[in-house]
Scaffold this active site. Structure first.
Site, PDB file in Angstrom:
ATOM      1  N   ASP A 170      33.928  41.855  70.376  1.00 25.98           N
ATOM      2  CA  ASP A 170      33.516  42.717  72.096  1.00 25.98           C
ATOM      3  C   ASP A 170      33.336  42.235  73.317  1.00 25.98           C
ATOM      4  OD1 ASP A 170      33.067  45.056  70.426  1.00 25.98           O
ATOM      5  OD2 ASP A 170      31.297  44.513  69.783  1.00 25.98           O
ATOM      6  N   PHE A 175      91.768  15.946  44.209  1.00 29.30           N
ATOM      7  CA  PHE A 175      91.649  17.844  43.515  1.00 29.30           C
ATOM      8  C   PHE A 175      89.952  17.599  44.263  1.00 29.30           C
ATOM      9  CE2 PHE A 175      88.972  18.686  39.872  1.00 29.30           C
ATOM     10  CZ  PHE A 175      89.393  20.186  39.295  1.00 29.30           C
ATOM     11  N   HIS A 190      26.642  51.379  69.891  1.00 25.26           N
ATOM     12  CA  HIS A 190      27.827  51.575  70.749  1.00 25.26           C
ATOM     13  C   HIS A 190      27.874  53.103  71.196  1.00 25.26           C
ATOM     14  CE1 HIS A 190      30.214  47.180  71.121  1.00 25.26           C
ATOM     15  NE2 HIS A 190      30.521  47.334  69.228  1.00 25.26           N
ATOM     16  N   PHE A 221      88.471  20.898  45.505  1.00 20.80           N
ATOM     17  CA  PHE A 221      86.731  21.874  45.483  1.00 20.80           C
ATOM     18  C   PHE A 221      86.275  21.670  45.834  1.00 20.80           C
ATOM     19  CE2 PHE A 221      83.479  20.280  43.021  1.00 20.80           C
ATOM     20  CZ  PHE A 221      83.783  19.205  42.690  1.00 20.80           C
ATOM     21  N   HIS A 229      24.771  48.354  65.033  1.00 22.71           N
ATOM     22  CA  HIS A 229      25.493  47.819  65.296  1.00 22.71           C
ATOM     23  C   HIS A 229      27.426  49.053  65.841  1.00 22.71           C
ATOM     24  CE1 HIS A 229      28.852  44.670  67.390  1.00 22.71           C
ATOM     25  NE2 HIS A 229      29.604  46.182  67.177  1.00 22.71           N
ATOM     26  N   GLU A 230      27.724  49.747  64.878  1.00 21.02           N
ATOM     27  CA  GLU A 230      28.685  50.847  65.801  1.00 21.02           C
ATOM     28  C   GLU A 230      27.690  51.875  66.436  1.00 21.02           C
ATOM     29  OE1 GLU A 230      31.203  50.092  65.765  1.00 21.02           O
ATOM     30  OE2 GLU A 230      31.732  48.155  64.292  1.00 21.02           O
TER      31      GLU A 230
HETATM   32 ZN    ZN Z   1      31.189  45.864  68.715  1.00 20.65          ZN
END
Ligand code: ZN
Ligand code: ADP
Ligand code: MG
Length: 657
Positions: free
Chosen positions: A540, A163, A468, A167, A464-465
């Site tokens: 960068d 049994f 660019h 099972f 910074h930006e």
């Molecule tokens: Zn940059």
């Protein structure tokens, strides 16, 4: 209202997609095993087993009469009672004795099975005449009950074990079934009569050359006799190459749809699973399946997962992978010309494929899918716009212009993002503004408005930006600026969104140098204006260095090093070459490094000069950025004009050599 409309549409689509995928899988995979789920089911069954055992055991002990209720008497007491003539009757049944006394009480006792009761009592010195007065009867004990009782101690444990095994095996069946189906292919299949999933060339925008190339295959699959009669050898394998999202998978499906043949698809990574030998048997299975329903197309997506150069030691020298690859080659070689099965494969890494795959008779047809150009982008946008309600102002041509470098998949997700944006703002139609905002979202990632910067950080990022953007506007070969923002997106803290005036396939040395200068401008600004450098420009610097190195080693753009390609495309070693090995000596390596530094140095100086000269303009840009966070092209150009910086127009560039 609007939200409901659109999101319902979206949901319906994605549900349909799910269903389709589900169907596709279901068709070819073995049914999921039914039966108890391991885990809580196991516990339940174990409890049941224990209960059954307890019940059986107690039944047994009840039947066998241990403690039948009546009082027990020892043999010596019984002998005494018999001697004193207190006993009227004794019934012997196997080894158990029931004793009836003259006063009516009944007692039970046990004796050894082998010796007769009379002998036992005689041994206890019971006088014979006393014994004779007792009525002794022996009952037959060979009935069914007796047998059950005597065999139970042996049989019950066996039953219990059986049994238990039963099972346990039911638990394992789920996993076991899977173990048996490991070797079967996991391919998904689209039947030619499947209206929902069938797509044709009409659904694939652009890719004109690829479609032309593939229409020959369609022709063959539709009308193989024509080709076979004239003795033409039909290609067995077609390799689709192209960047991710350029529609390779889609095109393969379209070929099957166009030709009206069955389409089997499997991904290279699905071949390789846990067990050795599985990949190879899956290949066999898949090819058998396809041959049975020929004409058919077998599509192996991402074939580089199994088809990498063998024996190079890269990727861990996976034997399993090699066996799978070998099996694919064997199957392809074993095709009879009249089998009408064509293998298509897709990869975005054709450079790593095993040369054996590319030999004649295998994947000797190669179809390249390029990133879509402006016209194709517009067509792809139109295809994906079919199901969406658009506002009057939508101009897909403009969107196509603004999305150079986008793949078909990017454009699809752009459309989707725009619809989501419109729905979120409760509009029933997608507007041009939604599409434009989605461009940035797809390109750089979603805005992170919650990302708070302190005042000083904000100022640094604005400068910074601004740096660019300013340098990009001053240098003649840099792409003009469309937007500057200091709202962080994805991983970027701020960004300058530039777009080329003209989409050109070739990039000149002058453009490279201007690009490097623009990229370094952020670093220069931080160093010269704030006297310190933050971690901001690290990306960068990586980009600038990589560009400079490519100029020297790949494009022959350094006068000193001459037009020699020191590195192959993507810097990949040749097969058989060791990983670290380079195509040049230490000495040359040092010269390359010196050239790269020279380019970077010159770019730094140029950027510094421009920033010094136009410092007023930079201050204005940065001030405005801190104030409004995002400057669009028009406002930006106004600042440039006020500082007498010439705007770039199409004409100017065309006049330049
Ligand atoms: Zn940059
Ligand atoms: P790949 O297999 O090359 O990575 P897919 O074929 O999976 O790319 O394309 C992903 C999705 O991009 C497609 O489902 C489709 O929506 C969209 N797509 C890509 N190229 C095109 C195209 N030329 N025309 C229309 N849709 C395209
Ligand atoms: Mg794909």
């Amino acid at each position: 209202m609007a939200e409901n409309n659109l999101s319902k549409e979206e949901r319906r689509q994605s549900e349909a997609e799910d269903r389709r995928q589900g169907d596709r899988r279901k068709r070819l995979q073995p049914k999921p095993p039914k039966g108890p789920i391991p885990g809580n089911g196991f516990l339940k069954q174990a409890v049941i087993a224990v209960i059954v055992f307890v019940v059986l055991a107690s039944t047994y002990s009840a039947l066998s009469g241990v403690g039948t209720g009546s009082e027990t008497v020892s043999i010596s007491d019984l002998a005494r009672d018999v001697t004193q003539s207190l006993v009227s009757e004794i019934v012997v049944k196997g080894d158990s004795i029931s004793v009836k006394y003259k006063d009516g009480t009944e007692k039970s006792s046990k004796k050894e099975e082998s010796t007769a009761l009379t002998t036992t009592l005689a041994n206890y010195k019971v006088p014979t005449d006393a014994l004779n007065k007792v009525k002794i009867s022996v009952e037959n004990n060979q009935g069914l009950g007796f047998w059950i009782l005597s065999l139970a101690p042996i049989i019950l444990p066996i039953l219990f074990v059986i049994f238990f095994l039963w099972f346990i095996s039911r638990q394992v069946k789920g996993a076991g079934m899977q173990a048996f189906s490991f070797g079967q292919s996991k391919a998904r299949m689209i039947r030619p009569d499947d209206k929902v999933q069938r797509i044709t060339f009409k659904d694939v925008a652009g890719a004109k050359e690829a479609k032309e190339e593939l229409s020959e295959i369609v022709d063959f699959l539709k009308n193989p006799k024509k080709f076979l009669d004239i003795g033409a050898r039909i290609p067995k394998g077609i390799l689709l190459m192209g960047a991710p999202g350029t529609g390779k998978t889609m095109l393969a499906r379209a070929v099957a749809g166009e030709a009206g043949v069955s389409f089997f698809s499997i991904s290279g990574s699905e071949f390789v699973e846990m067990f050795v030998g599985v990949g190879a048997s899956r290949v066999r299975d898949l090819f058998d399946l396809a041959k049975k329903s020929s004409p058919a197309i077998i599509f192996v997506d991402e074939i580089d997962a199994v088809g990498r150069v063998r024996g190079s030691g890269m990727g861990g020298g996976n034997d399993e992978r090699e066996q799978t690859l070998n099996q694919i080659l064997v199957e392809m070689d074993g095709f009879e010309p009249n089998e009408k099965v064509i293998v298509m494969a897709a990869t975005n890494r054709p450079d790593v494929l095993d040369p054996a795959l590319l030999r004649p008779g295998r994947f000797d047809r190669r179809v390249t899918l390029d990133l879509p150009d402006r016209k194709d982008r517009e067509e792809i946008l139109k295809i994906h716009a079919r199901k969406k309600p658009f506002a009057e102002d939508v101009n897909l041509t403009l969107i196509a212009e603004r999305t150079p470098g986008f793949s078909g998949a990017d454009l699809y997700s752009l459309m989707n993002e725009a619809a989501i944006l419109a729905a979120r703002e409760n509009r029933t139609k997608v507007g041009q503004f939604d599409l434009i905002r989605s461009i940035e979202k797809v390109m750089i990632g979603p805005e992170r408005k919650s990302f708070l910067l302190n005042k000083k950080e904000k100022e640094i990022i604005a400068y910074h930006e601004g740096g660019h953007a300013l340098v990009a506007s001053v240098l003649p070969y840099a792409d003009p600026v469309h937007k500057i923002s200091i709202i962080s997106r994805g991983r970027a803290l701020g960004y300058v969104f530039k777009l080329p005036i003209e989409e050109n396939k070739l990039q000149s040395k002058k453009e490279f140098i201007d690009d490097i200068t623009v990229t370094l401008a952020g670093y220069v600004v931080e160093k010269n204006i704030f006297g310190d450098v933050s971690t901001g420009p690290s990306n960068d610097l990586q980009v600038a260095s990589a560009l400079a190195r490519d100029m020297v080693t790949k494009y022959g753009m350094s006068d000193k090093m001459g037009p020699i390609a020191y590195e192959r495309e993507a810097g990949r070693p040749l097969p058989g070459q060791h990983f670290e090995e380079r195509g040049y000596s230490e000495e040359v390596g040092a010269k390359i490094d010196a050239e790269v530094s020279k380019i970077i140095d010159e770019a730094l100086k140029r950027a510094a000069r421009i920033i010094h000269e136009y410092r007023d303009a930079l201050d204005d840009i940065a001030k405005k950025l801190v104030e409004v966070e995002t400057i669009e092209q028009k406002e930006f150009e106004e600042i440039l004009i006020s500082h007498k910086i010439k705007l770039k127009r199409k004409k100017d560039i065309e006049h330049q050599p």
